[in-house]
Structures are given as structure tokens and as C-alpha cells.
Design an enzyme around this catalytic site. Structure first.
Site, PDB file in Angstrom:
ATOM      1  N   TYR A 568       0.857  -1.189   0.000  1.00  0.00           N
ATOM      2  CA  TYR A 568       0.000   0.000   0.000  1.00  0.00           C
ATOM      3  C   TYR A 568       0.889   1.233   0.000  1.00  0.00           C
ATOM      4  O   TYR A 568       1.810   1.345   0.814  1.00  0.00           O
ATOM      5  CB  TYR A 568      -0.874  -0.027   1.254  1.00  0.00           C
ATOM      6  CG  TYR A 568      -1.748   1.199   1.432  1.00  0.00           C
ATOM      7  CD1 TYR A 568      -2.876   1.373   0.644  1.00  0.00           C
ATOM      8  CD2 TYR A 568      -1.452   2.161   2.390  1.00  0.00           C
ATOM      9  CE1 TYR A 568      -3.678   2.494   0.805  1.00  0.00           C
ATOM     10  CE2 TYR A 568      -2.251   3.276   2.558  1.00  0.00           C
ATOM     11  CZ  TYR A 568      -3.368   3.442   1.765  1.00  0.00           C
ATOM     12  OH  TYR A 568      -4.168   4.544   1.925  1.00  0.00           O
ATOM     13  N   ASP A 665       9.389   2.737  -0.065  1.00  0.00           N
ATOM     14  CA  ASP A 665       8.340   3.366   0.726  1.00  0.00           C
ATOM     15  C   ASP A 665       8.571   2.974   2.174  1.00  0.00           C
ATOM     16  O   ASP A 665       8.247   1.874   2.597  1.00  0.00           O
ATOM     17  CB  ASP A 665       6.964   2.887   0.224  1.00  0.00           C
ATOM     18  CG  ASP A 665       5.815   3.498   1.026  1.00  0.00           C
ATOM     19  OD1 ASP A 665       6.086   4.023   2.131  1.00  0.00           O
ATOM     20  OD2 ASP A 665       4.671   3.436   0.564  1.00  0.00           O
ATOM     21  N   LYS A 693       4.585   9.742   8.764  1.00  0.00           N
ATOM     22  CA  LYS A 693       4.291   9.270  10.122  1.00  0.00           C
ATOM     23  C   LYS A 693       5.267   9.825  11.168  1.00  0.00           C
ATOM     24  O   LYS A 693       5.072  10.937  11.644  1.00  0.00           O
ATOM     25  CB  LYS A 693       4.276   7.752  10.130  1.00  0.00           C
ATOM     26  CG  LYS A 693       3.419   7.202   8.974  1.00  0.00           C
ATOM     27  CD  LYS A 693       2.536   6.078   9.349  1.00  0.00           C
ATOM     28  CE  LYS A 693       1.796   5.558   8.140  1.00  0.00           C
ATOM     29  NZ  LYS A 693       0.541   4.956   8.388  1.00  0.00           N
TER      30      LYS A 693
END
Ligand code: PMP
Length: 879
Positions: A568, A665, A693
Site C-alpha cells: 500500500y 516506501d 508518520k
């Protein structure tokens, strides 16, 4: 020439037996059963291909009368074995040398003889007993000839208006490779190994090991399995109802989870071994359901379980029927709706998948359609399998186990648990319930009141968060294992972070102008990743990925992006391709598929989707080298909570040689698994890294970092006319705003000052993973706990599949949700369907509480019947 000759002989035989049959039918009584018997005798004479074709066609109950179908169902061919001389010759050809040279002993009397092959017991020089399966002499030529003639026959029969609708020639064309593949032992060995791999780590299903070095097209050598085959399983040491439950579990696992299933699970092909082990034999016929087939099947069951009959009819038609466009009238919809209601609502105590399919197939037939070939092969498998199960335990409640498979995406709980939780919430969290109601009126995703896929039944509504704890608006306190999906590595409200945010806010939240905070954050990130690194700030992981991909395209001048299935990368069109809920195509060479309505088709179609850890992915990258701007990868896929260092190194090599950029990622893993990312553990250096994050300290943030020459593609050259064509534009009003930068900087400075944070998290994660796994094992619950470096997951499954798609297929959604709610009852918050995270704020006492809560929850769930195979049944030993 030879095959043409065989086909002529075959045609002669067909003609001869057709005449004999017609004469016998003409002379006798003309009822259906007799017709079916004669047809059966006819097919038996005609050989193996006709038998199987007859069986598969027999599942098309709409086509043949029911009594004829019953006749086909009793088919079983036990034939005289080959003569010794012929056997020796075949063995010599298959083994490449004399059987005496290969085996210390070889028993010329077969232990089984079927229409295609026979099986012998033999001993190797090292003393191992093996089973040797030998293809009957001449059967291959006959099978080919039979299929040519049968194909021609079906084409002739197809001119009859009454059968034309069934498209028998088309059906047979699809079946033909399956049927003729039976006499290729190399193919069978490969299928056997595939099924064995799917059941690796399974507690009670085994598949004999293939001795590849001794096997060929004519001979398959495998471990010999002792046990009771084809009889009632006294030796298995388990009562019949438990064995039957195991059998059903195993069959359904193949169909629903693996999509690769045994087509002929009759008593001769299943051995009951001591300890309750089930050993499957004979992979001559293996059926397959594609990823789309299983998706359609799951979506159909989902509608049935929710009793949404109109949707169920539509989905059934899409899943099972050929020429679905013919099946639109209200008569069809009503008839099928009635059948669905009967099977899924009224008669579940007598559930039989086959009985349901039978009824549904008849309706399709009446409306000019039939089930697809893949599902008629499945029907044949269920016919044998469910029949066999019912023989072992006539009282079995098939529906109970069926629901474990059919309900797997059902995001709701059984009525009893739901009521209990509703009461519990009403008692302990009335304000949360009231807010849930208010939210439903106004608030749509992306908040977690209203998650897009499988929404939460009992969302947590938080008032305060501190350290490792969350407190809801009703004053209940929970240990948090969600970590807000990633930012809170230091725990919530860390004093240094709170102070930094307060200070930045007090000085006025600044954005769209320069300030020292963004320089400081960029320096910290760059220093962590590499001496020549540059940084570009954004507002989320999604944005970071978008910017990185644009830079990669601008830098290479190429357009296409390759990504890995199940990874994702945020909610952008590109990030969502084959990302987490829906997959398509061959597992080794997946096809791209969107995960949301409204995505641009062109973006989906242009994406090259790869499989993580699969060497073939590297070849596919090389094959598309000229088009690919970059390959984006989650180096440690969240869904697997582990990484493959060797694969990552090979990926760098292949891409490096082809001038394709590698984009990591590390939105989740960045500053979580190390001060830096997975790349610091593995020792690889991607061209670009996406972050988010943690670098925002709990506020919205994203960043791209990488080698100066690459990231500078987003830096102005000073010539706007050049930049429009030659440079990547990245903007964002809030990018690099002062409050986010202050929060992120505070977190990174803490992490840098306390390097022991990482080994500490690593150690605690290992302890917790091992402890939870042991607790589940103690309760005899099929459960996998995996993870490392503060990232972990709990799934209720026997298997440890390496592909994300297989993990999702085996995911027991209902049990996973139920665990979250049970844990909440014991003071622990789990995000229901998400990777779990630890923070540096989790104390030993917290982990002890998590461990105890888990033990209690799993025990409660087991006694509530959540896991169909209970503790005492899980005593299977390794073979
Ligand atoms: N990449 C990965 C690996 C992620 O897990 C996520 C979000 N969980 C993103 C990108 C997107 O980040 P965001 O939600 O901040 O847009």
C-alpha cells in the site's frame, strides 16, 4: 502420422460402441436410469478421458437428467494392471535405466491400478519405501486421440438446437488440457508439490514428497504413505466426526484459500494416517479457481450471508454463469433468489454445496446458460468430497464449517457476541455510542468512525492519549497497540514533543514562508540517510509517494511505474493499484487491478505489478526496462511484517543495471525499525525513500529523501522555461509548516539521543510475538503471530503464506474483529484490521497485560466456537 492413425482407430471404436449402445437401448426398456447406465458402460469402454469428461459433464445437472447424473456419480474405474513385460519396458523408459538399478526392491503387483496409471511399492537403496506411479503404456496416445474425437463428436452434437446453448465444444476445449494432463507425471509431480507447498505447516494435512530426481513424464516417485486408504479410518485414532471436520476443513482450504484443489478426493485418494493426519494422493486432476473466481465467489457468499438476495443473484451470475447477459429477466432472478433463500436461510442444517449448485445449475440451464468450466470442475470435486465426508460422519453439520470459509470477509459478529458487545458498550461507553451515531450523520471517511473497507462496529472514541494508553470519552483506559498507524513511536504526548508543539504554536503556526524548523528537520533526515542526501517535505505518506514517482519520471524520462502486489502506497490512484484488498492474475505475474471506484483506468493498466520475494519479478523488470521510471517497494511489507534482504539486494542490482530508480516506501518503517529505515538494516541504498508518520511527530507529514542528483530534479534550475519541461514540480501550502517540523524534529532528536530505543523495541517485539504465539498454541487455536522491530500481526490461520494475497485469502476477518473486541474487554485496544505497533512507551507491565488479555480473549473465543478445529483435534504429528 501416428496420432492421425490413432484418431482414426479411436473414431472407429466410438462408432462401433455408439452403434452397440444404440442397438441395446433400442431393444430394451427406455427409461432414464437404464439410459444412464448404458451411457456409463459406454464411457467406461471408451476410456479415461470419456470417464472424466462424463463426470464433469455429469455435474451439469441441468444438462443431464438427475438419475443419469447419479449414475455418473458412482463411477469408479478399477482396471486390470499392465503385464509385467510392458511394465518393465515403461519403467525403463521413464527412469532412464533399469528399475533394478534404481530400486533395491520393486513389487510388481500394483497397490492400485486406475485407467491412466498404476502404483507400485518399491524400496530405495537408502531403505526408504516409495510409491512409484507408472503411466499405462499407450494411454497418452489414446487420451490425445480420444480428446480429438470427443471434441469432434461434441461439435457434431452441438448442431442440435436443444444442446447448443450449453456450448459443449467450448466447455470441452477448456477441459481438454486438464484431462489430457493426467498422463504427464512431470506435470502431476509439479501439481503435487504445489499443493504440498500450500499445506506447508498445516497441522493435519500432508502430501507425499515427490522424488523429483527419479520422476519423468512416465513415472512419478514419491514417499510411500502407510495408513488406511479408502476405508473407515479406525487407524487415524480420531472419532469419525472429528475426522470428517478435518476433511471438510482441508477440502475447503484448497478451494477457498488456495484456489488449487484436488478434483477427485474419493476414498482411494485419501489416506488416514496415525495422529489424525490426512494424506492426499493423486494429483492427476487438479482444479483451479483464479483470483477473480475466488473474489467473485467470496462476494457472492458475502451477499448471501447478509441476506441481500438481489445482490446475491447478480453476484452469482457474475461468478458462475457463462453468457451472464442472457440472465437478466425477472423470472430468472426470482427463481434463483428462491433457491438461494432456501439453501442459505432455511435449510442450512442440511447444507450441501453440491445440492445448492445442482439447483442453481438447473435454473441456469432453464434460462439458456450453464456454469463456467472452472466451477463445474469444482462441482465434481465437491460431489466426491462432500459425499465422502458424509460417509465418514453422516451427522456432520457442513454449514458450520462452510461458514468459516464463506464468512471470511463478513465484518460482523455472530448475534450473540454482537448483542453482548452492544450491551457492554451501552454500560461502559454510552458517550462513545452516542458519538458514533452523531458521526454517522455527518462524517465520512477518512476518519476511523467510518472506515472504507469493513467498517468498525464499535469504534473507539478517544478523549486523551498519553504514553502507551488511550482513554475514551467514557473514561475507559486501554493499552494501545495501534500506535495511530505509525507516528507515535515514543508513545502519546511525549513531554519533549508536547513542549515543541506548544512552543511552535505559541510563536504562530507558520507556513508558506521560510523558517528554521524546516531546515533543521531536513538536516536530521538527510544526516540519517546519507551524506549527499537531499530532502523534500510534504504533508502525508501519500503525498511523499506522489512526489517521489513524479521525480522518478522526470529524472528518467520514462512513464511507467512497477509496484508490488499487496504493498500500500497511500490512497492516490497509483498507490492503490493491487494494493491490499483485491488482486488479479497469476500469483507470479499479477495483473494490475484497482482498489477503488473512481481510479483512472489508464493508471491502473499502465502499472506493472510484481510479486515481492519472487525471482521472476526481477526478470519482468528487466523485460520492461525501457519503459520503467521506477520500482516502488515497501522494503518490509507491512502485511508480512518481515523483509527479504536478498531479494532487496537483487532488486537494486537489476534496477541499477537498467537505469530504473528504486523507490523505498518507508512511510511506516522509517525511523521505526532503526534510526533511518529498513535500508539501514539490510544495507541497500535506494535512489529515493518516502517517509511520513514518525517524522511528523503525530502531525501530518511526509518527505522524500535521496541522492542529490535525483532529488534535485525537483529543484528549480532558475530557468522557468526549462523547468516546465525538465523539472518535477512539488508544492503544498502546508508542506514544511512550523508546527509539524517542530514536532518531527523533537521526535527525531529524542530517537537520536536514545539509540537504545531500537534494540529495546526489537527485543520486546520478539518477546511478545513468541509469548502470544505460545498462548495461542496452548489453547490449540490456529494462529500466527509474526513480526519484528515493533511491527507485528496476529492472524487466525494454520499457514504462513508468503504472498500477501494468500494471507488475505486465509484471513479470518470475523475472528480478527472478534479478537479486537474481546481484547477491549480486557483493557487492550487493537485496531481491528491493521498491523500492530509497539512504542517505546510500552512498559513490561503493559506487555504482561497484553499477553494476559490475549490468553483470556483467545480462550473465550475458542469456547464460543470461533475456531472450527478445536484443541484436541490439533494433535497431528509431522509425517
Ligand atoms: N505508504 C505506506 C507503506 C503506508 O503504510 C501508508 C499509510 N499507512 C502510506 C504510504 C500513506 O501514508 P498516509 O496515510 O500518511 O498518506
Amino acid at each position: 502420422m501416428r496420432s492421425a492413425g490413432l484418431a482414426v482407430v479411436e473414431a472407429g471404436r466410438v462408432l462401433w460402441w455408439t452403434v452397440v449402445l444404440a442397438v441395446r437401448f433400442g431393444l430394451g426398456r427406455r427409461d432414464r436410469v437404464r439410459a444412464a447406465r448404458l451411457l456409463r458402460a459406454y464411457l467406461l469402454r471408451m476410456g479415461p478421458l470419456y470417464i472424466k469428461a462424463g463426470q464433469v459433464l455429469g455435474t451439469q445437472s441441468g444438462l443431464l437428467p438427475r438419475d443419469a447424473v447419479e449414475e455418473f456419480r458412482t463411477f469408479f474405474a478399477e482396471l486390470p494392471p499392465m503385464r509385467d513385460r510392458v511394465l518393465r519396458r515403461t519403467l525403463r523408459r521413464g527412469l532412464g535405466r533399469s528399475p533394478d538399478e534404481v530400486f533395491a526392491a520393486f513389487d510388481m503387483r500394483p497397490v492400485a491400478a486406475g485407467s491412466v496409471a498404476q502404483v507400485h511399492r518399491a524400496r530405495l537403496d537408502n531403505g526408504e519405501t516409495v510409491a512409484v506411479k507408472v503411466v499405462r503404456a499407450g494411454v497418452r496416445g489414446r487420451l490425445e486421440a480420444s480428446s480429438t474425437v470427443l471434441g469432434a463428436l461434441l461439435s457434431i452434437v452441438n448442431v442440435l438446437p436443444k444442446v447448443r446453448g450449453y456450448d459443449l465444444p467450448g466447455h470441452f476445449r477448456e477441459l481438454r488440457p486438464l484431462l489430457t494432463g493426467q498422463c504427464d507425471m512431470a506435470g502431476e509431480g509439479a501439481r503435487q508439490q504445489e499443493v504440498a507447498a500450500n499445506f506447508r505447516n498445516h497441522p493435519f494435512v500432508r502430501v507425499p514428497r515427490v522424488h523429483e530426481e527419479l520422476s519423468s513424464r512416465d513415472v512419478l516417485v514419491m514417499d510411500f504413505v502407510e495408513g488406511a486408504s479408502g476405508h473407515l479410518p479406525d487407524e487415524a485414532g480420531l472419532p469419525p466426526h472429528e475426522l470428517a471436520a478435518r476433511m471438510q476443513d482441508a477440502f475447503y482450504c484448497m478451494v477457498y484459500f488456495h484456489g488449487v484443489f484436488h478434483v477427485d478426493p474419493h476414498p482411494g485418494n485419501l489416506v488416514f494416517a496415525p495422529g489424525g493426519l490426512l494424506v492426499f494422493l493423486d494429483f492427476g486432476l487438479v482444479g483451479r479457481l483464479s483470483e477473480d473466481d475466488r473474489w467473485n465467489l467470496a462476494s457472492f457468499y458475502y451477499a448471501c450471508i447478509r441476506k441481500e438476495w438481489t445482490t446475491a443473484v447478480r453476484r452469482f451470475t457474475r461468478a458462475f454463469a457463462v453468457r451472464p447477459e442472457r440472465l437478466t429477466g425477472s423470472a430468472y432472478e426470482e427463481e434463483l433468489g428462491r433457491i438461494l433463500r432456501r439453501h442459505f436461510e432455511e435449510e442450512t442444517s442440511r447444507w450441501s454445496t453440491l445440492a445448492f449448485l445442482d439447483d442453481a445449475i438447473r435454473i441456469l440451464g432453464r434460462h439458456g446458460s450453464r456454469i463456467t468450466t472452472a466451477f463445474s470442475v469444482l462441482a465434481l470435486s465437491l460431489l466426491t468430497g462432500e459425499g465422502f465426508i458424509a460417509k465418514v460422519d453422516p451427522d456432520i453439520d457442513l454449514w458450520a464449517t462452510t461458514r468459516r470459509f464463506t464468512d471470511r470477509f463478513a465484518p460482523y459478529l455472530n448475534d450473540e457476541l454482537r448483542d453482548r458487545l452492544q450491551h457492554q458498550m451501552a454500560d461502559t461507553a454510552p458517550r462513545s455510542l452516542a458519538l458514533r451515531k452523531r458521526a454517522a450523520r455527518r462524517l465520512v471517511a477518512p476518519t476511523h468512525f467510518d472506515r472504507f473497507v469493513l467498517p468498525s462496529a464499535f469504534p473507539l472514541v478517544v478523549d486523551r492519549a498519553y504514553g502507551s494508553k488511550l482513554r475514551d470519552v467514557d473514561g475507559n483506559e486501554y493499552i494501545d497497540l495501534g500506535g495511530g498507524f505509525g507516528p507515535h513511536i515514543l508513545g502519546y504526548a511525549h513531554p519533549a514533543v508536547v513542549a515543541a508543539i506548544q512552543d511552535a504554536a505559541a510563536r504562530g503556526a507558520v507556513n508558506a514562508v521560510g523558517h528554521p524548523g524546516e531546515v533543521r528537520l531536513a538536516e536530521l533526515i538527510a544526516e540519517a540517510f546519507g551524506p549527499d542526501h537531499r530532502v523534500l517535505l510534504a504533508n502525508s505518506g501519500t503525498e511523499a509517494v506522489q512526489v517521489a514517482l513524479r521525480i522518478a519520471r522526470a529524472f528518467t524520462g520514462r512513464q511507467r511505474v512497477a509496484k508490488f502486489e499487496g504493498h500500500y502506497h497511500g490512497f492516490s490512484d497509483q498507490g492503490l493499484v493491487s494494493s491490499w484488498f483485491r488482486y488479479r492474475g497469476d500469483p507470479r505475474a499479477p495483473e494490475p487491478v484497482g482498489n477503488s471506484a473512481g481510479m483512472q483506468d489508464a493508471v491502473v493498466a499502465e502499472t506493472l505489478v510484481l510479486q515481492y520475494g519472487e525471482r521472476g519479478s526481477l526478470d519482468r523488470i528487466a523485460a520492461h526496462a525501457d519503459e520503467l521510471a521506477c520500482v516502488i517497494v515497501e522494503p518490509m511489507p507491512s502485511a508480512l511484517a518481515d523483509y527479504d534482504a536478498e531479494f532487496l539486494r537483487a532488486l537494486s542490482d537489476v534496477c541499477g543495471k537498467a537505469g530504473i530508480l528504486v523507490v523505498y516506501d518507508e512511510v511506516v518503517t522509517g525511523f521505526r525499525v532503526a534510526y533511518g529505515g529498513v535500508q539501514h538494516i539490510v544495507g541497500t541504498v535506494p535512489d529515493l525513500t518516502c517517509l511520513g508518520k514518525i517524522i511528523g511527530g503525530g502531525l501530518p507529514a511526509g518527505a522524500v529523501t535521496g541522492r542529490a542528483d535525483v532529488v534535485d530534479t525537483a529543484r528549480t534550475s532558475g530557468d522557468p522555461f526549462h523547468d516546465v519541461d525538465g523539472r518535477a514540480f512539488a508544492g503544498g501550502t502546508m508542506s514544511g509548516n512550523s508546527v509539524t517540523c517542530a514536532a518531527g524534529t523533537a521526535v527525531l532528536e529524542q530517537l537520536r539521543a536514545w539509540p537504545d530505543t531500537y534494540p529495546g523495541l526489537r527485543e520486546r517485539t520478539s518477546w511478545l510475538v513468541a509469548d502470544l504465539a505460545a498462548r495461542a498454541a496452548d489453547c490449540g487455536v490456529p494462529c500466527q503471530v509474526r513480526g519484528r522491530d515493533s511491527i507485528f500481526s496476529i492472524t487466525f490461520d494454520h499457514a504462513t503464506p508468503s504472498l500477501v494475497r494468500d494471507r488475505l485469502a486465509g484471513l479470518d476477518v470475523t475472528a480478527t474483529l472478534a479478537l479486537a473486541y474481546h481484547m477491549r474487554g480486557h483493557g487492550v485496544f487493537l485496531p481491528e484490521l491493521h498491523t500492530l505497533l509497539l512504542s517505546a512507551a510500552h512498559s513490561d507491565a503493559d506487555l504482561e497485560q497484553v499477553s494476559e488479555a490475549f490468553g483470556k480473549s483467545v480462550r473465550e473465543m475458542a469456547s464460543a466456537g470461533f475456531f472450527s478445529i478445536s484443541r484436541e483435534r490439533l494433535t497431528g504429528e509431522r509425517l
